[in-house]
Scaffold this active site. Sequence first.
Site, short mmCIF file in Angstrom:
data_model
loop_
_atom_site.label_atom_id
_atom_site.label_comp_id
_atom_site.label_asym_id
_atom_site.label_seq_id
_atom_site.Cartn_x
_atom_site.Cartn_y
_atom_site.Cartn_z
CB CYS A 1 49.53 -103.17 -42.60
SG CYS A 1 48.47 -101.80 -42.15
CB CYS B 1 42.83 -102.94 -32.74
SG CYS B 1 43.10 -104.55 -33.44
#
Lengths: 223, 399
Positions: free
Chosen positions: A135, A61
């Site tokens: 993130c 991913c």
Amino acid sequence: MNYQQLPQSGKTGDVSSKDGTKSWFYSDIVKDHFFHPRNFMHEDGDTSIYNAIGKVGSPACGDELRVWMKVDPKTECILDFRWQTFGCGSAIASTSMCSVMVTENDGMTLEEARAMKPQDIMERLGGLPARKFHCSVLCDKALRDAINDFYRRIGKPEKIIKEASRMIDPISKVTDHDIEEAVLEGAQTLETVQAKTKVGIGNPGVLPAVEELIRFYREKYFG
Amino acid sequence: MSKHFVYLDHAAATPLDPYVFDVMKPYLKEVCGNPSSFHTVGKQAKDAIEVSRETMARLLSARPDEILFTSGGTESDNLAILGSARANKEHGRHLITTAIEHHAVLEACTYLQKKEGFELTILPVNTFGLVDPDQVAQALRPDTIFVSVMMANNEIGTIQPIAEIGNIIRKFRGSNAFPLFHTDACQTVGTFDLNIERLHVDLLTLNGSKMYGPKGIGALYMRRGIKLQPLQFGGAQERGIRPGTEHVAGIVGLAKAFELVQQDREKENERLVRLRDMLIRGILEHIPKTRLNGDPKKRLPNNVNISFLDIEGEALILYLDAKGIYVSTGSACASASLDPSHVILALGVPYEVAHGSVRFTLGHSTTEKDIEYVLDVLPHLVEKLRVMSPVHVEEKYFT
């Protein structure tokens, strides 16, 4: 006026400076942590001295994070925090900044670390491009995984906080976690979440619950 | 800022040739007329367009009335696909394209499939990114009206057997008018002899920004007799197929740029192939766990696409940027959609390979010194990122 001068828009990058004259895709703090990462775990580092580890993501991913944590069993303060990250500039900078935040000033307690939010990491970084927000969420998740691991190892299962996923649409097999991910990747409406997850397609009965969750996660992360 | 400036992103955009700039200048300043105006200044502009059209036609071995000026590659692709599918839908509703096309082709095709009732066959490619002409032959149906296969891929540089596929389509249709064969040749304008007759294509896309010409200008070759439905309306320019006041300076620049790259084609190809292979060999030999994406031989002279396993492409391009080296990546993190490159995934490799892919595309300004500099700094940057990475991809994906 000098007409020869090239126009520079502070808005062309995803992150712009306060005076709006300079832009880059990342802030100076992000760049500093990206080019000079703090506290990462060297390949030959001795992992046996750490008493908690956490992991999130997979290379498929696009991001994978592992963290190693040394926690004082008495005070439950984080004494040391090391990491390895496979990911883009903001994934590396977020983990680096997270490692600084949990260990500075003699270290956060696990309770304090749990109270920390992805937004706090982002704020310290001077912002992240909107599409890179996930993130900072990833390193927050790796941290939570490590905290649970610590309590598991010392035999206090009652202190483990499971982020269990709940099945929302049994037909498309979409969980609340999938909807959370879709919102983090930028889906803001039912249609865009459906485009990513197929939730409720052919099972419209679940749509009110889905819309409720989208609102919840939007407020949680972007509110 | 680094003192180096090594621009290796020529597949994205090329710098404007100074000579092209010079011939464009009068049409940005003195020649101010609208080409449609019935006076001397208007005629000057009109003449410039027609001379450019003749130049384009000569270089393609086509006729001037087969050249249409557009705003670039995307518009030419869109116009070729949407325009011919809509104008000819009574002859059939089946389209064929490939998995590695530019989004300007793929998204136009899927739009027709989803919104306008067309059927679409997307052909796979082999591990080197090559389309199999036999598979094109097998996919052809009596109701196929349009086939689009790009001449060379913009990401991995694989060169497709266009003439062979064109020949198959020509034989299949016999005396019929369909299917039409379109190719996007944007990446190959400076590489190949684009003789239309030898390529057996009916429509061909090219643009200025990949051949040292200006951005925002392109052309579509369309064989005489082909019907296209316009995408925009409001004038008789470009025979009513592409109305709107012409970008005169852009058109003049496009034709000049095309002429110049075609002139130096063979010598420049030879030079680039040498530098390309030097870069490929240098990386594969000196950096462990690297993989060349695309075909080693049937490859554009200026394209190098490498996957650096265990690290993520966006992180590497930022490290290279800090060293004054400007490249691209197929990583998801660098794209607004967060999806990794559809081209690299079409090669049948795992996502990790796409996330770690970096494209270096060489050009006129590239020197041996530039390649030496890249080979000098690259191993350290890769190593620095690998030390931070917890991922260790299995060997089978890079040998």
